[in-house]
Write a protein that holds these residues in place. Structure first.
Motif, PDB file in Angstrom:
ATOM      1  N   LEU A  10      -6.140   1.379   7.322  1.00 29.28           N
ATOM      2  CA  LEU A  10      -6.571   1.694   5.953  1.00 29.28           C
ATOM      3  C   LEU A  10      -6.121   3.106   5.628  1.00 29.28           C
ATOM      4  N   GLN A  12      -4.707   5.901   2.217  1.00 29.54           N
ATOM      5  CA  GLN A  12      -4.739   6.170   0.787  1.00 29.54           C
ATOM      6  C   GLN A  12      -3.331   6.110   0.210  1.00 29.54           C
ATOM      7  N   ALA A  13      -3.258   5.887  -1.071  1.00 39.59           N
ATOM      8  CA  ALA A  13      -1.962   5.855  -1.749  1.00 39.59           C
ATOM      9  C   ALA A  13      -1.226   7.172  -1.492  1.00 39.59           C
ATOM     10  N   LYS A  86       1.708   2.388  -1.578  1.00 38.78           N
ATOM     11  CA  LYS A  86       1.073   2.070  -2.848  1.00 38.78           C
ATOM     12  C   LYS A  86       0.036   0.977  -2.627  1.00 38.78           C
ATOM     13  N   PRO A  87      -0.959   0.874  -3.499  1.00 41.28           N
ATOM     14  CA  PRO A  87      -1.945  -0.197  -3.351  1.00 41.28           C
ATOM     15  C   PRO A  87      -1.301  -1.580  -3.307  1.00 41.28           C
ATOM     16  N   THR A  90      -0.531  -3.401   0.013  1.00 36.84           N
ATOM     17  CA  THR A  90      -1.605  -3.984   0.807  1.00 36.84           C
ATOM     18  C   THR A  90      -1.286  -5.432   1.153  1.00 36.84           C
ATOM     19  N   THR A 119      -3.896  -1.789   4.497  1.00 35.11           N
ATOM     20  CA  THR A 119      -4.665  -1.688   3.263  1.00 35.11           C
ATOM     21  C   THR A 119      -4.485  -0.300   2.685  1.00 35.11           C
ATOM     22  N   VAL A 120      -4.046  -0.259   1.441  1.00 39.02           N
ATOM     23  CA  VAL A 120      -3.790   1.009   0.766  1.00 39.02           C
ATOM     24  C   VAL A 120      -4.762   1.145  -0.395  1.00 39.02           C
ATOM     25  N   SER A 121      -5.587   2.157  -0.339  1.00 40.19           N
ATOM     26  CA  SER A 121      -6.559   2.375  -1.407  1.00 40.19           C
ATOM     27  C   SER A 121      -5.988   3.339  -2.442  1.00 40.19           C
ATOM     28  N   SER A 122      -6.441   3.158  -3.662  1.00 34.85           N
ATOM     29  CA  SER A 122      -5.920   3.998  -4.757  1.00 34.85           C
ATOM     30  C   SER A 122      -6.732   5.271  -4.913  1.00 34.85           C
TER      31      SER A 122
END
Length: 122
Positions: A10, A12-13, A86-87, A90, A119-122
């Motif tokens: 996991l 972040q963007a 980027k999200p 994911t 998983t990429v969070s915004s």
């Protein structure tokens, strides 16, 4: 041939991740190796591949310039360096091996690993 992918997580963007795929089979260098991804509810899609022999690389337009595939034939591994995530990146990322053919189609790939989740969070 058994393939084991690792390195997902996991993030972040904008972050980076490096995925690795280890092969237990023989003659690793004779396989074209590919990375694919599959998001929930979507079809499995091509991400990148690196050919047997010359090591020529190919990328999906969506990742070109951000992702980089490489292989180490001495250690039977293929890596995917993912930058500027980027999200929409994911997905479950799977590595695959193609014994014959160019590896330009999913059907070219004889062997598939179980995948590693990114998983990429915004």
């Amino acid at each position: 041939v058994q393939l084991q992918a690792s390195g997902g997580g996991l993030v972040q963007a904008g972050d980076s991740l490096r995925l690795s795929c280890a092969s237990s089979g023989r003659a690793f260098s004779s396989y074209t190796m590919g990375w694919f991804r599959q998001a929930p509810g979507k079809e499995r899609e091509f991400v990148a591949r690196i050919s047997r022999g010359t090591g020529t690389t190919y990328y999906a337009d969506s990742v070109k310039g951000r992702f980089f595939i490489s292989r180490d034939n001495a250690n039977n591994t293929v890596d995917l360096q993912m930058n500027s995530l980027k999200p929409e990146d994911t997905a479950l990322y799977l590595c695959a091996a193609a014994q014959y053919g160019l590896g330009s189609k999913k059907l070219d790939y004889n062997y598939w690993g179980q995948g590693t989740q990114v998983t990429v969070s915004s």
